[in-house]
Design an enzyme around this catalytic site. Structure first.
Site, PDB file in Angstrom:
ATOM      1  N   ASP A 149      64.496  -7.050 -34.250  1.00  0.00           N
ATOM      2  CA  ASP A 149      63.146  -7.453 -33.859  1.00  0.00           C
ATOM      3  C   ASP A 149      62.264  -7.130 -35.063  1.00  0.00           C
ATOM      4  O   ASP A 149      61.864  -5.986 -35.255  1.00  0.00           O
ATOM      5  CB  ASP A 149      62.701  -6.684 -32.618  1.00  0.00           C
ATOM      6  CG  ASP A 149      61.318  -7.093 -32.158  1.00  0.00           C
ATOM      7  OD1 ASP A 149      60.965  -8.280 -32.298  1.00  0.00           O
ATOM      8  OD2 ASP A 149      60.579  -6.224 -31.654  1.00  0.00           O
ATOM      9  N   GLU A 204      64.834 -12.291 -34.309  1.00  0.00           N
ATOM     10  CA  GLU A 204      63.807 -13.026 -33.576  1.00  0.00           C
ATOM     11  C   GLU A 204      63.148 -14.038 -34.500  1.00  0.00           C
ATOM     12  O   GLU A 204      62.721 -13.697 -35.602  1.00  0.00           O
ATOM     13  CB  GLU A 204      62.757 -12.065 -33.017  1.00  0.00           C
ATOM     14  CG  GLU A 204      61.717 -12.786 -32.171  1.00  0.00           C
ATOM     15  CD  GLU A 204      60.747 -11.826 -31.520  1.00  0.00           C
ATOM     16  OE1 GLU A 204      61.068 -11.319 -30.429  1.00  0.00           O
ATOM     17  OE2 GLU A 204      59.684 -11.583 -32.108  1.00  0.00           O
ATOM     18  N   ASP A 215      60.092  -2.306 -29.335  1.00  0.00           N
ATOM     19  CA  ASP A 215      60.778  -3.022 -30.416  1.00  0.00           C
ATOM     20  C   ASP A 215      62.286  -2.773 -30.361  1.00  0.00           C
ATOM     21  O   ASP A 215      63.083  -3.665 -30.654  1.00  0.00           O
ATOM     22  CB  ASP A 215      60.246  -2.567 -31.785  1.00  0.00           C
ATOM     23  CG  ASP A 215      58.744  -2.628 -31.864  1.00  0.00           C
ATOM     24  OD1 ASP A 215      58.212  -3.702 -32.158  1.00  0.00           O
ATOM     25  OD2 ASP A 215      58.102  -1.589 -31.595  1.00  0.00           O
TER      26      ASP A 215
END
Length: 181
Positions: A7, A68, A141
């Site tokens: 992330d 991501e 996160d």
């Protein structure tokens, strides 16, 4: 299949490693956050993110890296930092010959919770349940990185079959053009 989920972020870059196959219970091997000081020079922050991701790649030796996909936000500065951290993760994987997959936030949310509009608490709760953890990973996160890895494990078989079908169709297409019905 062992997947490192990333992330991306400059201040907090979530990382998590999940192992397993679609349809079977998954196992979390590690979860954490690569942190950089907000007041450090950009180049130094990117090097710190690289070093952190390299440590995770060395320790867990994933077969895939799921990152991501950066999406447009109103805050351009945030998007730029996220995109830069994302590029570092992709570079680290590519340097080692590890395939990289990009997944959108809504794709990850839909895969893990069933809804592309789920909030961070819902994602954290489902990651906790799916990986049989005692509590949601903190900060968010870290939970998001695990969700990325889960998403990739569940979606990769279907994506691979689709890519193979497209390639097969493309290979056969020239031979079909000369035929008449």
């Amino acid at each position: 299949m062992r997947v490192l989920g990333v992330d991306p972020g400059l201040t907090r870059c979530g990382v998590g490693v999940v192992e397993g196959v679609a349809g079977r219970p998954l196992t979390m091997l590690g979860v954490g956050v690569v942190r950089t000081p907000a007041d450090a020079e950009l180049g130094h922050r990117l090097v710190a993110v690289e070093q952190g991701i390299e440590q995770w790649l060395d320790e867990y030796r994933p077969e895939f890296v799921a990152v991501e996909r950066v999406f447009s936000q109103h805050n351009v500065r945030t998007v730029m930092g996220t995109a830069q951290a994302s590029a570092v993760a992709m570079l680290c994987a590519a340097r080692r010959g590890i395939p990289v997959a990009l997944h959108t936030p809504s794709e990850v949310k839909a895969a893990v919770t069933g809804s592309g509009r789920a909030d961070k608490a819902q994602v954290g709760a489902m990651v906790t349940r799916l990986l049989r953890l005692d509590a949601p990973p903190k900060p968010a996160d870290a939970a998001d990185a695990l969700a990325l890895a889960i998403c990739h494990i569940w979606r990769a078989p279907a994506q691979n079959r689709l890519q193979q079908a497209v390639a097969l169709h493309a290979a056969k297409a020239p031979t079909l053009k000369g035929r008449t019905g």
